[in-house]
Design a protein around this motif. Structure first.
Motif, PDB file in Angstrom:
ATOM      1  N   LEU A  60      -7.519  18.193 -24.264  1.00 14.99           N
ATOM      2  CA  LEU A  60      -6.881  19.355 -22.745  1.00 14.99           C
ATOM      3  C   LEU A  60      -7.312  18.573 -21.733  1.00 14.99           C
ATOM      4  N   ALA A  61      -8.531  17.743 -21.856  1.00 20.39           N
ATOM      5  CA  ALA A  61      -9.278  16.701 -20.868  1.00 20.39           C
ATOM      6  C   ALA A  61      -8.830  15.739 -21.052  1.00 20.39           C
ATOM      7  N   ASN A  62      -8.068  15.051 -22.222  1.00 17.64           N
ATOM      8  CA  ASN A  62      -7.798  13.476 -22.658  1.00 17.64           C
ATOM      9  C   ASN A  62      -6.395  13.988 -21.995  1.00 17.64           C
ATOM     10  N   ARG A  63      -5.212  14.897 -21.979  1.00 17.03           N
ATOM     11  CA  ARG A  63      -4.212  15.112 -21.861  1.00 17.03           C
ATOM     12  C   ARG A  63      -4.147  14.837 -19.831  1.00 17.03           C
ATOM     13  N   THR A  64      -5.316  15.896 -19.235  1.00 15.47           N
ATOM     14  CA  THR A  64      -4.930  16.187 -18.394  1.00 15.47           C
ATOM     15  C   THR A  64      -5.607  14.531 -17.399  1.00 15.47           C
ATOM     16  N   ALA A  65      -6.461  14.219 -17.738  1.00 15.42           N
ATOM     17  CA  ALA A  65      -7.015  12.797 -17.781  1.00 15.42           C
ATOM     18  C   ALA A  65      -6.045  10.980 -17.526  1.00 15.42           C
ATOM     19  N   ASN A  66      -4.712  11.510 -18.476  1.00 18.93           N
ATOM     20  CA  ASN A  66      -4.329  10.790 -18.783  1.00 18.93           C
ATOM     21  C   ASN A  66      -3.150  10.552 -17.793  1.00 18.93           C
ATOM     22  N   ILE A  67      -2.879  11.493 -17.611  1.00 15.64           N
ATOM     23  CA  ILE A  67      -1.591  12.225 -16.384  1.00 15.64           C
ATOM     24  C   ILE A  67      -1.814  11.675 -15.119  1.00 15.64           C
ATOM     25  N   SER A  68      -3.656  11.803 -14.587  1.00 15.17           N
ATOM     26  CA  SER A  68      -3.565  12.121 -12.621  1.00 15.17           C
ATOM     27  C   SER A  68      -4.353  10.207 -13.052  1.00 15.17           C
ATOM     28  N   SER A  69      -4.921   9.889 -14.173  1.00 18.80           N
ATOM     29  CA  SER A  69      -5.331   7.513 -13.992  1.00 18.80           C
ATOM     30  C   SER A  69      -4.535   7.082 -14.355  1.00 18.80           C
ATOM     31  N   PHE A  70      -3.544   7.196 -15.094  1.00 14.55           N
ATOM     32  CA  PHE A  70      -2.416   6.234 -15.362  1.00 14.55           C
ATOM     33  C   PHE A  70      -1.323   5.792 -14.068  1.00 14.55           C
ATOM     34  N   GLY A  71      -1.727   6.508 -13.089  1.00 15.91           N
ATOM     35  CA  GLY A  71      -0.778   5.610 -12.343  1.00 15.91           C
ATOM     36  C   GLY A  71      -2.021   5.478 -11.355  1.00 15.91           C
ATOM     37  N   VAL A  72      -2.907   4.875 -11.244  1.00 17.10           N
ATOM     38  CA  VAL A  72      -4.726   4.735 -10.792  1.00 17.10           C
ATOM     39  C   VAL A  72      -4.366   3.128 -11.711  1.00 17.10           C
ATOM     40  N   LEU A  73      -4.377   2.596 -12.530  1.00 14.71           N
ATOM     41  CA  LEU A  73      -4.211   1.965 -14.010  1.00 14.71           C
ATOM     42  C   LEU A  73      -3.095   1.322 -13.099  1.00 14.71           C
ATOM     43  N   GLY A  74      -1.614   1.984 -13.125  1.00 14.70           N
ATOM     44  CA  GLY A  74      -0.935   0.885 -12.461  1.00 14.70           C
ATOM     45  C   GLY A  74      -0.996   0.033 -11.329  1.00 14.70           C
ATOM     46  N   ALA A  75      -1.525   1.124 -11.018  1.00 14.84           N
ATOM     47  CA  ALA A  75      -1.758   0.289  -8.848  1.00 14.84           C
ATOM     48  C   ALA A  75      -3.256  -1.136  -9.495  1.00 14.84           C
ATOM     49  N   ALA A  76      -4.270  -0.466 -10.145  1.00 16.17           N
ATOM     50  CA  ALA A  76      -5.142  -1.950 -10.067  1.00 16.17           C
ATOM     51  C   ALA A  76      -3.831  -3.579 -10.980  1.00 16.17           C
ATOM     52  N   PHE A  77      -3.187  -2.831 -11.818  1.00 13.59           N
ATOM     53  CA  PHE A  77      -2.089  -3.858 -11.939  1.00 13.59           C
ATOM     54  C   PHE A  77      -1.065  -4.973 -10.484  1.00 13.59           C
ATOM     55  N   GLY A  78      -0.986  -3.284  -9.983  1.00 14.45           N
ATOM     56  CA  GLY A  78      -0.348  -3.972  -8.594  1.00 14.45           C
ATOM     57  C   GLY A  78      -0.789  -4.958  -7.603  1.00 14.45           C
ATOM     58  N   SER A  79      -1.979  -4.339  -7.407  1.00 12.91           N
ATOM     59  CA  SER A  79      -3.081  -5.052  -6.509  1.00 12.91           C
ATOM     60  C   SER A  79      -3.183  -6.666  -6.724  1.00 12.91           C
ATOM     61  N   LEU A  80      -3.292  -6.560  -8.266  1.00 11.88           N
ATOM     62  CA  LEU A  80      -3.181  -8.242  -8.570  1.00 11.88           C
ATOM     63  C   LEU A  80      -1.968  -8.636  -8.464  1.00 11.88           C
ATOM     64  N   LEU A  81      -0.977  -7.761  -8.074  1.00  6.79           N
ATOM     65  CA  LEU A  81       0.327  -9.081  -8.642  1.00  6.79           C
ATOM     66  C   LEU A  81       0.464  -9.007  -7.400  1.00  6.79           C
ATOM     67  N   ALA A  82       0.559  -8.169  -6.205  1.00 10.49           N
ATOM     68  CA  ALA A  82       0.102  -8.561  -4.942  1.00 10.49           C
ATOM     69  C   ALA A  82      -0.042  -9.855  -3.848  1.00 10.49           C
ATOM     70  N   LEU A  83      -1.649  -9.988  -4.872  1.00 11.66           N
ATOM     71  CA  LEU A  83      -2.313 -11.033  -4.370  1.00 11.66           C
ATOM     72  C   LEU A  83      -0.660 -12.280  -4.527  1.00 11.66           C
ATOM     73  N   VAL A  84      -0.331 -11.928  -5.536  1.00 10.32           N
ATOM     74  CA  VAL A  84       0.289 -13.268  -6.859  1.00 10.32           C
ATOM     75  C   VAL A  84       1.724 -13.431  -5.786  1.00 10.32           C
ATOM     76  N   LEU A  85       2.446 -12.839  -5.166  1.00  6.53           N
ATOM     77  CA  LEU A  85       3.672 -12.146  -4.603  1.00  6.53           C
ATOM     78  C   LEU A  85       3.755 -12.093  -2.929  1.00  6.53           C
ATOM     79  N   ALA A  86       2.009 -12.200  -2.910  1.00 11.08           N
ATOM     80  CA  ALA A  86       2.607 -11.768  -0.815  1.00 11.08           C
ATOM     81  C   ALA A  86       2.778 -13.250  -0.360  1.00 11.08           C
ATOM     82  N   ASP A  87       2.309 -14.619  -0.965  1.00 15.08           N
ATOM     83  CA  ASP A  87       2.449 -15.751  -0.431  1.00 15.08           C
ATOM     84  C   ASP A  87       3.432 -16.197  -0.575  1.00 15.08           C
ATOM     85  N   ARG A  88       4.078 -15.774  -1.964  1.00 14.69           N
ATOM     86  CA  ARG A  88       5.305 -16.081  -2.136  1.00 14.69           C
ATOM     87  C   ARG A  88       6.839 -15.711  -1.525  1.00 14.69           C
TER      88      ARG A  88
END
Length: 519
Positions: A60-88
């Motif tokens: 149950l803890a794993n299921r709850t944690a995955n649902i909560s945390s996967f948005g943050v995981l996506g945000a980690a890659f999104g922030s890096l993508l923004a560093l590349v795209l913002a100037d272009r």
């Protein structure tokens, strides 16, 4: 003509409000979405009821944690993508792209209807947009703000974020109180932020990109026209000409400093130059302590923590969580709009970490000794300690880490260091949000607070020795604060009197780096 926003320039205010709305996805995710996981309708749809997991609490803890945390995981890659795209793509188009990405992720979340795989994918996809906005929105605001009010204008981003974090808890309370337990209940809660962000997205087509980005693409006339509109003054005015020339000169200096220099070379310089190395690792250390001292892991699970502390009932827990969000908002505003420039960065993060440590110590005692004991005095103290933690986090490393990250790095290494800090910030935040439910299960709740308290204590010692006071120090003079041993940073000072000795500016430091390579 004065360029303060208090002259009420409608276009400048309009631009600030629209772009600052880019903080709503992250803020509402921490408040609205994290609380919606506790709604009966969501638990029923995604099999999160404790009764179904009596023999597998870790599952149950794993299921709850995955649902909560996967948005943050996506945000980690999104922030890096923004560093590349913002100037272009430009700041504005990048902002719009990330809003669309986030919105499509929210629509997938709303209609995932108990399909765990789709929900997890939607969390990552929406997180890409939310994470990208955390980079692009502050960048846009910093580039349109008059120099004298830049700090205050950029801080409006955080005010929006915390406002919608707080509203998220109260919206969950309203849904829990007034709506029947059905999928529509949590769908409404998740859909709410689409309204303000959607309106901001439509309004963004009436904006132009920042003068700095336009000038970097040699769109000189557009850049001047935009700057004129933002300052509400004629293009021929002397104040506008001076500001534009200063901006162009800063850009040219940066281009010359980085011309022909690859990332690999900059990384080599960071690790081979003592001053660069010390600053780089200080930023890394601050991010580590900030996130692993509890950070946003506590915010994502705050309704559950209040329940542990003795708040009875789901609705009462949501109201208390909303009050927690208000405390964070108020003290972040107090910090941002005065405290940090009055008592300084060091005193703020030392006081903040000390408050976090004291809160964690009491919660350790409460969770190990008084949990489920019915001791009202101990419970009241535990609830109070959660609010004390909110104050400490808000006036301390919640914001100080960003200030140091923008102040201490010279132009030559700022881009690489900023990218490294942002990546570490998001991946550590993902890790904390992901493991917190498991820590509560495997460490009997109180063990998690022991861990967080240890990080706070270690952080107080290391950062207390390492981090110099940067208040009032020009960015060009930061090298002087890092010219000695790292453990003597607490004593480092810069002579700001006229004719101060031993001045080591960025250009002198760059010459030292060149000499290293000549040897």
């Amino acid at each position: 003509m004065k360029t303060s926003m208090f002259n009420f320039n409608p276009y400048l205010v309009f631009s600030i409000v629209i772009i600052a709305a880019g903080s709503i996805p992250k803020g509402y995710d921490e408040g609205g979405f994290s609380a919606s996981i506790g709604l009966a309708s969501f638990k029923n749809d995604f099999d999160l009821n404790k009764a179904n997991w009596t023999h597998d609490p870790t599952g149950l803890a794993n299921r709850t944690a995955n649902i909560s945390s996967f948005g943050v995981l996506g945000a980690a890659f999104g922030s890096l993508l923004a560093l590349v795209l913002a100037d272009r793509l430009g700041r504005l188009r990048c902002w719009q792209l990330f809003v669309l990405t986030w919105a499509t992720g929210i629509f997938m979340q709303i209609f995932s209807s108990g399909i765990l795989g789709l929900m997890l994918f939607a969390r990552i996809w929406g997180g890409l947009g939310a994470g990208g906005l955390t980079v692009v929105a502050p960048l846009y605001l910093s580039e349109i703000a008059p120099a004298k009010s830049r700090g205050m204008i950029v801080s409006i981003y955080m005010v929006f974020l915390l406002t919608f974090l707080t509203l998220g808890f109260f919206i969950n309370y309203a849904a829990s109180k007034t709506m029947e337990v059905s999928p529509m209940q949590y769908r409404v809660v998740m859909a709410v932020p689409l309204i303000p962000v959607g309106l901001a997205f439509i309004a963004s087509f009436f904006l132009t990109d920042t003068p700095r980005w336009l000038a970097s693409k040699d769109r000189i006339e557009e850049s001047l026209a935009t700057l004129s509109r933002l300052r509400r003054t004629d293009e021929a005015s002397s104040s506008l000409t001076v500001e534009y020339q200063e901006m162009r000169q800063e850009m040219l200096t940066r281009q010359q400093d980085l011309q022909g220099v690859g990332v690999a070379t900059i990384v080599k310089e960071i690790f081979s130059t003592p001053s660069y190395r010390s600053r780089f690792f200080l930023g890394i250390c601050m991010q580590t302590v900030a996130q692993w001292s509890g950070g946003n892991g506590i915010t994502y699970y705050i309704p559950q923590i209040f329940t542990y502390a003795g708040v009875t009932g789901q609705n009462q827990s949501l109201i208390t969580s909303g009050a927690y969000g208000i405390v964070k908002l108020v003290f972040t505003m107090v910090f941002t709009w005065g405290l940090v420039d009055i008592i300084g960065r060091r005193r703020c993060f030392i006081a903040g970490l000390s408050l976090q440590l004291s809160a964690h110590i009491w919660m350790t005692i409460y969770m190990s000794t008084f949990l489920d004991s019915g001791n009202k005095s101990a419970s009241d103290a535990a609830i109070t300690s959660v609010f004390i933690y909110a104050v400490g986090w808000s006036i301390g490393l919640c914001t100080v880490q960003y200030l140091y990250g923008t102040e201490i790095y010279p132009t030559r290494i700022r881009g690489v260091c900023y990218a490294s800090n942002m990546a570490l910030h998001w991946f550590f935040q993902f890790a904390v949000v992901r493991v917190t439910p498991n820590m509560f299960v495997s460490l009997n709740i109180w063990g998690a607070y022991v861990f967080w308290a240890m990080i706070c204590a270690i952080g107080l010692v290391i950062l207390g020795l390492w981090a110099p006071e940067t208040k009032g120090v020009p960015m060009e003079r930061m090298a002087e604060l890092f010219s000695g041993h790292w453990w003597m940073g607490w004593k480092a000072k810069v002579d700001l009197t006229e004719g101060g000795s031993d001045i080591l500016d960025e250009k002198a430091e760059s010459r030292q780096v060149e000499n290293v390579y000549k040897v």
